[in-house]
Design a protein around this motif. Structure first.
Motif, PDB file in Angstrom:
ATOM      1  N   GLY A  49       0.814  -1.215   0.000  1.00  0.00           N
ATOM      2  CA  GLY A  49       0.000   0.000   0.000  1.00  0.00           C
ATOM      3  C   GLY A  49       0.844   1.259   0.000  1.00  0.00           C
ATOM      4  O   GLY A  49       1.974   1.257   0.491  1.00  0.00           O
ATOM      5  N   LEU A  50       0.294   2.317  -0.556  1.00  0.00           N
ATOM      6  CA  LEU A  50       1.008   3.588  -0.672  1.00  0.00           C
ATOM      7  C   LEU A  50       1.300   4.205   0.695  1.00  0.00           C
ATOM      8  O   LEU A  50       2.426   4.624   0.973  1.00  0.00           O
ATOM      9  CB  LEU A  50       0.210   4.565  -1.544  1.00  0.00           C
ATOM     10  CG  LEU A  50       0.794   5.961  -1.727  1.00  0.00           C
ATOM     11  CD1 LEU A  50       2.175   5.899  -2.386  1.00  0.00           C
ATOM     12  CD2 LEU A  50      -0.147   6.833  -2.533  1.00  0.00           C
TER      13      LEU A  50
ATOM     14  N   GLN B   1      10.576  10.801  -2.086  1.00  0.00           N
ATOM     15  CA  GLN B   1      10.323  12.027  -2.857  1.00  0.00           C
ATOM     16  C   GLN B   1       9.719  11.704  -4.223  1.00  0.00           C
ATOM     17  O   GLN B   1       8.831  12.405  -4.703  1.00  0.00           O
ATOM     18  CB  GLN B   1      11.599  12.859  -2.988  1.00  0.00           C
ATOM     19  CG  GLN B   1      12.074  13.465  -1.678  1.00  0.00           C
ATOM     20  CD  GLN B   1      10.971  14.215  -0.949  1.00  0.00           C
ATOM     21  OE1 GLN B   1      10.248  15.034  -1.534  1.00  0.00           O
ATOM     22  NE2 GLN B   1      10.810  13.933   0.336  1.00  0.00           N
ATOM     23  N   ARG B   2      10.187  10.642  -4.841  1.00  0.00           N
ATOM     24  CA  ARG B   2       9.630  10.231  -6.134  1.00  0.00           C
ATOM     25  C   ARG B   2       8.169   9.806  -5.982  1.00  0.00           C
ATOM     26  O   ARG B   2       7.321  10.162  -6.791  1.00  0.00           O
ATOM     27  CB  ARG B   2      10.481   9.102  -6.715  1.00  0.00           C
ATOM     28  CG  ARG B   2      10.029   8.586  -8.049  1.00  0.00           C
ATOM     29  CD  ARG B   2      10.507   9.497  -9.208  1.00  0.00           C
ATOM     30  NE  ARG B   2      10.232   8.889 -10.484  1.00  0.00           N
ATOM     31  CZ  ARG B   2      11.042   8.045 -11.116  1.00  0.00           C
ATOM     32  NH1 ARG B   2      12.205   7.715 -10.598  1.00  0.00           N
ATOM     33  NH2 ARG B   2      10.697   7.547 -12.266  1.00  0.00           N
ATOM     34  N   LEU B   3       7.871   9.026  -4.928  1.00  0.00           N
ATOM     35  CA  LEU B   3       6.483   8.625  -4.662  1.00  0.00           C
ATOM     36  C   LEU B   3       5.590   9.841  -4.462  1.00  0.00           C
ATOM     37  O   LEU B   3       4.484   9.902  -5.003  1.00  0.00           O
ATOM     38  CB  LEU B   3       6.404   7.717  -3.426  1.00  0.00           C
ATOM     39  CG  LEU B   3       6.775   6.265  -3.608  1.00  0.00           C
ATOM     40  CD1 LEU B   3       6.775   5.551  -2.258  1.00  0.00           C
ATOM     41  CD2 LEU B   3       5.830   5.569  -4.572  1.00  0.00           C
ATOM     42  N   ILE B   4       6.075  10.800  -3.697  1.00  0.00           N
ATOM     43  CA  ILE B   4       5.292  12.021  -3.429  1.00  0.00           C
ATOM     44  C   ILE B   4       5.026  12.781  -4.727  1.00  0.00           C
ATOM     45  O   ILE B   4       3.902  13.226  -4.977  1.00  0.00           O
ATOM     46  CB  ILE B   4       6.009  12.901  -2.372  1.00  0.00           C
ATOM     47  CG1 ILE B   4       5.955  12.205  -0.995  1.00  0.00           C
ATOM     48  CG2 ILE B   4       5.402  14.296  -2.315  1.00  0.00           C
ATOM     49  CD1 ILE B   4       6.858  12.831   0.052  1.00  0.00           C
ATOM     50  N   ARG B   5       6.048  12.912  -5.568  1.00  0.00           N
ATOM     51  CA  ARG B   5       5.864  13.597  -6.861  1.00  0.00           C
ATOM     52  C   ARG B   5       4.883  12.838  -7.749  1.00  0.00           C
ATOM     53  O   ARG B   5       4.017  13.445  -8.391  1.00  0.00           O
ATOM     54  CB  ARG B   5       7.203  13.770  -7.583  1.00  0.00           C
ATOM     55  CG  ARG B   5       8.088  14.852  -7.015  1.00  0.00           C
ATOM     56  CD  ARG B   5       9.242  15.225  -7.932  1.00  0.00           C
ATOM     57  NE  ARG B   5      10.028  14.101  -8.412  1.00  0.00           N
ATOM     58  CZ  ARG B   5      11.043  13.540  -7.755  1.00  0.00           C
ATOM     59  NH1 ARG B   5      11.395  14.000  -6.572  1.00  0.00           N
ATOM     60  NH2 ARG B   5      11.712  12.534  -8.283  1.00  0.00           N
TER      61      ARG B   5
ATOM     62  N   GLU C  97       2.550  10.748  -6.809  1.00  0.00           N
ATOM     63  CA  GLU C  97       1.212  10.838  -6.206  1.00  0.00           C
ATOM     64  C   GLU C  97       0.575  12.180  -6.569  1.00  0.00           C
ATOM     65  O   GLU C  97      -0.596  12.233  -6.971  1.00  0.00           O
ATOM     66  CB  GLU C  97       1.316  10.669  -4.693  1.00  0.00           C
ATOM     67  CG  GLU C  97      -0.018  10.635  -3.991  1.00  0.00           C
ATOM     68  CD  GLU C  97       0.115  10.476  -2.491  1.00  0.00           C
ATOM     69  OE1 GLU C  97      -0.894  10.103  -1.870  1.00  0.00           O
ATOM     70  OE2 GLU C  97       1.202  10.737  -1.923  1.00  0.00           O
ATOM     71  N   ALA C  98       1.349  13.253  -6.468  1.00  0.00           N
ATOM     72  CA  ALA C  98       0.845  14.587  -6.812  1.00  0.00           C
ATOM     73  C   ALA C  98       0.459  14.676  -8.284  1.00  0.00           C
ATOM     74  O   ALA C  98      -0.471  15.397  -8.656  1.00  0.00           O
ATOM     75  CB  ALA C  98       1.887  15.652  -6.466  1.00  0.00           C
TER      76      ALA C  98
END
Length: 139
Positions: free
Chosen positions: A89-90, A110-114, A116-117
């Motif tokens: 899960g995220l 940071q890549r996941l956050i980008r 996701e955005a």
């Protein structure tokens, strides 16, 4: 351990367990090392399959191994979807990465956050993601 994608799929299936799981991790580590040495030396399709197999296990212990494979080269980055980091899960994956004090954990987070955005995780569920890969790898 010279193995191609078809042989790995036949030997381990999409849900490796026990000793097979350790072999998949070893195979991914070896291919990642080759790919980091020189783009094209590793088998990125085999790397993707290994990441799918580890995604299906859903262990947070594999998140950084999958990230290392994804970040081994530009080809690997394109072959291995960012969602494959999130077999558990995220939210759990982001929490796990936040708890690690390692540069690669921070880079993955940071890549996941980008992503996701950017909407790459809209309506994401590990089960649906697995179903897509099961269909992709079906004979």
């Amino acid at each position: 351990m010279a193995m191609d994608e078809d042989e790995s799929l036949h030997r381990y299936g999409l849900h490796p367990a026990g000793a097979n799981l350790e072999e998949v991790r070893g195979l991914l580590t070896a291919q990642t090392r080759l790919e980091k040495r020189a783009q094209g030396d590793g088998d990125t399709e085999l790397m993707k399959l290994c990441c799918v197999q580890l995604f299906n296990v859903g262990s947070l212990d594999d998140v950084l191994l999958i990230w290392q494979a994804k970040s081994a080269s530009m080809d690997a980055d394109c072959s291995i979807a960012i969602q494959l980091l999130c077999g558990s899960g995220l939210v759990r994956t982001k929490a796990f990465l936040s708890s690690r004090r390692l540069p690669e954990a921070e880079a993955a987070l940071q890549r996941l956050i980008r992503c996701e955005a950017a909407g790459d995780f809209e309506d994401f569920s590990a089960e649906e993601h697995f179903a897509r890969y099961a269909a992709y790898y079906a004979p």
